[in-house]
Design a protein around this motif. Structure first.
Motif, PDB file in Angstrom:
ATOM      1  N   TRP A   1       0.829  -1.191   0.000  1.00 47.76           N
ATOM      2  CA  TRP A   1       0.000   0.000   0.000  1.00 47.76           C
ATOM      3  C   TRP A   1       0.871   1.251   0.000  1.00 47.76           C
ATOM      4  CZ3 TRP A   1      -4.714   1.661  -0.718  1.00 47.76           C
ATOM      5  CH2 TRP A   1      -5.071   2.934  -0.219  1.00 47.76           C
ATOM      6  N   SER A   2       0.558   2.189  -0.856  1.00 46.34           N
ATOM      7  CA  SER A   2       1.249   3.462  -0.802  1.00 46.34           C
ATOM      8  C   SER A   2       0.326   4.505  -0.213  1.00 46.34           C
ATOM      9  CB  SER A   2       1.664   3.888  -2.214  1.00 46.34           C
ATOM     10  OG  SER A   2       1.987   5.264  -2.201  1.00 46.34           O
ATOM     11  N   GLY A   3       0.783   5.170   0.832  1.00 46.76           N
ATOM     12  CA  GLY A   3      -0.060   6.189   1.455  1.00 46.76           C
ATOM     13  C   GLY A   3       0.041   7.533   0.764  1.00 46.76           C
ATOM     14  N   ALA A   4       0.770   7.584  -0.358  1.00 46.07           N
ATOM     15  CA  ALA A   4       0.992   8.872  -1.018  1.00 46.07           C
ATOM     16  C   ALA A   4      -0.314   9.425  -1.580  1.00 46.07           C
ATOM     17  CB  ALA A   4       2.006   8.694  -2.153  1.00 46.07           C
ATOM     18  N   LYS A   5      -0.483  10.730  -1.458  1.00 47.17           N
ATOM     19  CA  LYS A   5      -1.633  11.398  -2.052  1.00 47.17           C
ATOM     20  C   LYS A   5      -1.484  11.368  -3.571  1.00 47.17           C
ATOM     21  CE  LYS A   5      -3.176  15.406  -0.224  1.00 47.17           C
ATOM     22  NZ  LYS A   5      -3.418  16.483   0.738  1.00 47.17           N
ATOM     23  N   SER A   6      -2.610  11.379  -4.214  1.00 44.53           N
ATOM     24  CA  SER A   6      -2.604  11.244  -5.668  1.00 44.53           C
ATOM     25  C   SER A   6      -3.803  12.009  -6.211  1.00 44.53           C
ATOM     26  CB  SER A   6      -2.707   9.748  -5.964  1.00 44.53           C
ATOM     27  OG  SER A   6      -2.576   9.496  -7.325  1.00 44.53           O
ATOM     28  N   PRO A   7      -3.670  12.705  -7.312  1.00 40.59           N
ATOM     29  CA  PRO A   7      -4.800  13.498  -7.804  1.00 40.59           C
ATOM     30  C   PRO A   7      -6.004  12.617  -8.125  1.00 40.59           C
ATOM     31  CG  PRO A   7      -2.793  13.940  -9.080  1.00 40.59           C
ATOM     32  CD  PRO A   7      -2.482  12.794  -8.195  1.00 40.59           C
ATOM     33  N   VAL A   8      -7.174  13.131  -7.775  1.00 41.60           N
ATOM     34  CA  VAL A   8      -8.408  12.397  -8.009  1.00 41.60           C
ATOM     35  C   VAL A   8      -8.897  12.689  -9.421  1.00 41.60           C
ATOM     36  CG1 VAL A   8     -10.855  12.339  -7.350  1.00 41.60           C
ATOM     37  CG2 VAL A   8      -9.097  12.309  -5.597  1.00 41.60           C
ATOM     38  N   ARG A   9      -9.222  11.634 -10.177  1.00 36.97           N
ATOM     39  CA  ARG A   9      -9.667  11.918 -11.533  1.00 36.97           C
ATOM     40  C   ARG A   9     -11.173  11.950 -11.692  1.00 36.97           C
ATOM     41  NH1 ARG A   9      -9.356   6.062 -14.222  1.00 36.97           N
ATOM     42  NH2 ARG A   9      -7.793   5.212 -12.848  1.00 36.97           N
ATOM     43  N   SER A  10     -11.919  11.277 -10.782  1.00 34.87           N
ATOM     44  CA  SER A  10     -13.378  11.402 -10.837  1.00 34.87           C
ATOM     45  C   SER A  10     -13.978  11.009  -9.503  1.00 34.87           C
ATOM     46  CB  SER A  10     -13.957  10.528 -11.961  1.00 34.87           C
ATOM     47  OG  SER A  10     -13.695   9.169 -11.708  1.00 34.87           O
ATOM     48  N   THR A  11     -15.186  11.485  -9.259  1.00 35.04           N
ATOM     49  CA  THR A  11     -15.909  11.122  -8.027  1.00 35.04           C
ATOM     50  C   THR A  11     -17.331  10.740  -8.425  1.00 35.04           C
ATOM     51  OG1 THR A  11     -16.615  13.401  -7.701  1.00 35.04           O
ATOM     52  CG2 THR A  11     -14.639  12.717  -6.517  1.00 35.04           C
ATOM     53  N   GLY A  12     -18.113  10.325  -7.421  1.00 33.97           N
ATOM     54  CA  GLY A  12     -19.524  10.050  -7.664  1.00 33.97           C
ATOM     55  C   GLY A  12     -19.793   8.708  -8.307  1.00 33.97           C
TER      56      GLY A  12
END
Lengths: 198, 403
Positions: A173-184
């Protein structure tokens, strides 16, 4: 006795205390600078008005190297290492417990941090991140190995020891933040006000 | 002390009519229990309380429910090993590998609620197992405990009165056993639903008691990152997610395709979708025929071959109905005795279970909700309905143990 013991009434919702913490981020921060190597730090220290001294550089670099030995991410396979850190960014190392080879990312710089409130010099080693930037052993990701940022103090938390411990395999598991590409994408079949408890 | 006992004899569960605490609504409001009254009708009703003996609790509810849960785990293993059995479960085939993987990797379960019919006579019978998204955890733990203490203090209940109420402590211990101190666990439920939020937050309190860091986001706000993990709006990756939202819905939604590679541990894990599913009832009967706590059950297409099991009538239940939706009760001749008002689940595969009527106490039919936390039964909450099918607006009734 079937009754609950040592029990206190629980409040729900936003009345009084809530069970949930407010955010995922800590609020204490540090000024951090990334350097690709010791030379570039020393070069900055020699400039007039520098915020780091030569001693800061050598101390921070030495600490980062030590942390690298103790806590670099270690993998049981080249593929697992490259999966996290990108192709060509890993090398084989001897396994002190005599098992199969260990694979580690190449050290690509170090992060030097000074508390905004004064005191304490801290550092972390930096490794290539497969998305093109760099990452610390704790999993904090940055876009590059030079430049400045204000980061939560937790970025400099001492990482867990990986030396002579079982290495990671590719499902780690990587705890690094990562840009979100979609939600919902969950909750689409939910219409109206009825809940889902049953 | 006002008490009326319905029915003769010592070995049945008694219904008691008790004076409610004068300020119970205020107590509820102060605690944030805003859903004590729903759609204008009371949900929490403390003018009635069921009295159980300790033997009834331990021998007839606690131990059998624990055993039933063990039988369920055994059934999950057997079903996942067989494509034929798996095909009966009504779950989308493209997600069978993911579901099986969560079982194979031992993704742990947190809790579930077994619905049992029991009145003190004979054995408790399993009607169904809500092993994925059970609610009423708050009422079953904090709130009915408060009622017990207050009523003992007021002399309405004897000093020696007890309650089967250990599920919150069991949940705290379960969290402690499953996670490291200060570990972050995310919680999610649908937006703008006080009852679901209340259940979710109660579970989060247990996590907090266990030294974890609970965070909340509504279901619709869950995002997917560029590297295929679930995250909040800021991109903080979600490693563990408690969801008050059913698997059968999630597996059919757009983000389901990311589940297997997300590295996210769901609570409840996907293998629970086999239990929180009426199809488990014919499976349990198939693997444990004649068990004293099971009712005969078959898939709809098999029922005709086992007509003998339905001499007392049958209950037709869609695999995934919730709160009694689309349930029909038929007598031995096939005539309808009762039909659910909610027809949401009318389409889709169904099972048939032998009809075992809920006991009738002064106009109401109580249903026992036995809480399984981890692998053992540690508490109970009762709901009542004037009808034979326990539905959305059934009332929660407290209980106590005496004798």
């Amino acid at each position: 006795m079937k009754r609950s013991r040592a029990f206190r009434p629980i409040t729900l919702g936003l009345i009084g205390a809530s069970a949930f913490a407010l955010s995922a981020c800590k609020t204490e921060t540090e000024d951090a600078t990334a350097y690709p190597d010791l030379k570039s730090c020393l070069s900055e220290a020699s400039k007039p008005g520098a915020t780091v001294t030569e001693k800061d550089c050598t101390d921070a670099y030495a600490q980062a190297v030590k942390t690298n030995v103790e806590s670099a991410p270690r993998y049981d396979a080249m593929a697992a290492c490259e999966e996290e850190h990108g192709k060509g960014n890993c090398e084989a190392a001897e396994n002190p417990s005599g098992g199969g080879s260990i694979f580690m990312p190449l050290l690509t710089g170090f992060l030097l941090g000074k508390m905004l409130s004064g005191g304490g010099l801290m550092s972390q080693p930096l490794y290539p991140n497969r998305s093109g930037g760099v990452v610390t052993p704790n999993g904090t990701a940055f876009s590059g190995n030079s430049g400045k940022a204000t980061v939560p103090a937790s970025v400099f938390k001492k990482p867990a020891t990986t030396y002579n411990k079982p290495p990671l395999s590719s499902k780690s598991w990587s705890g690094a933040k990562s840009p979100v590409r979609s939600t919902g994408g969950f909750g689409t079949s939910y219409k109206g006000s009825s809940g889902f408890g049953g | 002390m006002l008490r009326k006992h319905s029915g003769p004899g010592k070995d049945i569960v008694d219904l008691c009519h008790l004076p409610p605490r004068e300020n119970w609504r205020e107590i509820a409001e102060k605690a944030g229990f805003s859903f004590h009254t729903m759609y204008g009708a009371p949900y929490w009703n403390e003018s009635r309380a069921y009295r159980f003996t300790l033997r009834e609790i331990e021998d007839d509810i606690e131990d059998p429910a624990t055993e039933l849960h063990a039988m369920c785990l055994d059934a999950v293993g057997r079903i996942l090993d067989s494509e034929e059995l798996m095909s009966r479960m009504g779950l989308p085939e493209e997600h069978w590998p993911y579901i099986a993987e969560t079982w194979r990797q031992g993704h742990p379960a947190l809790y579930g609620r077994m619905d049992l019919a029991y009145d003190g006579n004979g054995t408790a019978k399993l009607l169904e197992y809500n092993a994925d998204t059970p609610t009423s955890f708050y009422e079953s733990t904090a709130f009915q405990w408060q009622w017990l203490e207050d009523q003992i203090g007021a002399g309405v209940l004897p000093d020696t009165a007890d309650q089967f109420n250990g599920a919150f402590e069991a949940m705290t211990e379960r969290f402690r056993a499953l996670f490291k101190p200060k570990e972050t666990v995310w919680f999610t439920s649908v937006p703008e639903n006080a009852e679901d939020y209340g259940t979710t937050e109660t579970i989060a309190w247990a996590a907090k008691e266990a030294g974890l860091n609970p965070l909340y986001l509504t279901l619709d706000k869950i995002g997917v990152t560029e590297d295929g993990r679930f995250a909040d709006a800021e991109g903080n990756p979600i490693r563990t997610l408690f969801k008050l939202y059913p698997w059968e819905n999630m597996l059919a939604e757009p983000f389901a395709e990311y589940l297997a590679q997300s590295g996210c541990q769901m609570i409840e894990p996907a293998w629970k979708a086999l239990l929180s599913n009426k199809a488990i009832l014919p499976m349990l009967w198939r693997f444990n025929p004649g068990h004293p706590n099971l009712l005969p059950a078959w898939f709809e297409d098999e029922a005709a071959d086992h007509a003998g099991d339905f001499a007392g009538g049958m209950v037709v239940k869609p695999l995934f109905s919730r709160e009694g939706g689309s349930v029909r009760i038929l007598d031995a001749g096939g005539a309808e005795i009762a039909v659910a008002e909610d027809h949401t689940y009318d389409e889709g595969p169904k099972i048939v279970q032998a009809y075992h009527p809920l006991p009738l106490y002064d106009g109401q039919h109580p249903l026992i909700g036995a809480w399984i936390v981890g692998d053992a039964c540690s508490g109970m909450g009762l709901r009542e309905d004037p009808g034979l099918i326990t539905q959305n607006l059934s009332q929660f009734i407290p209980h106590y143990i005496e004798g």
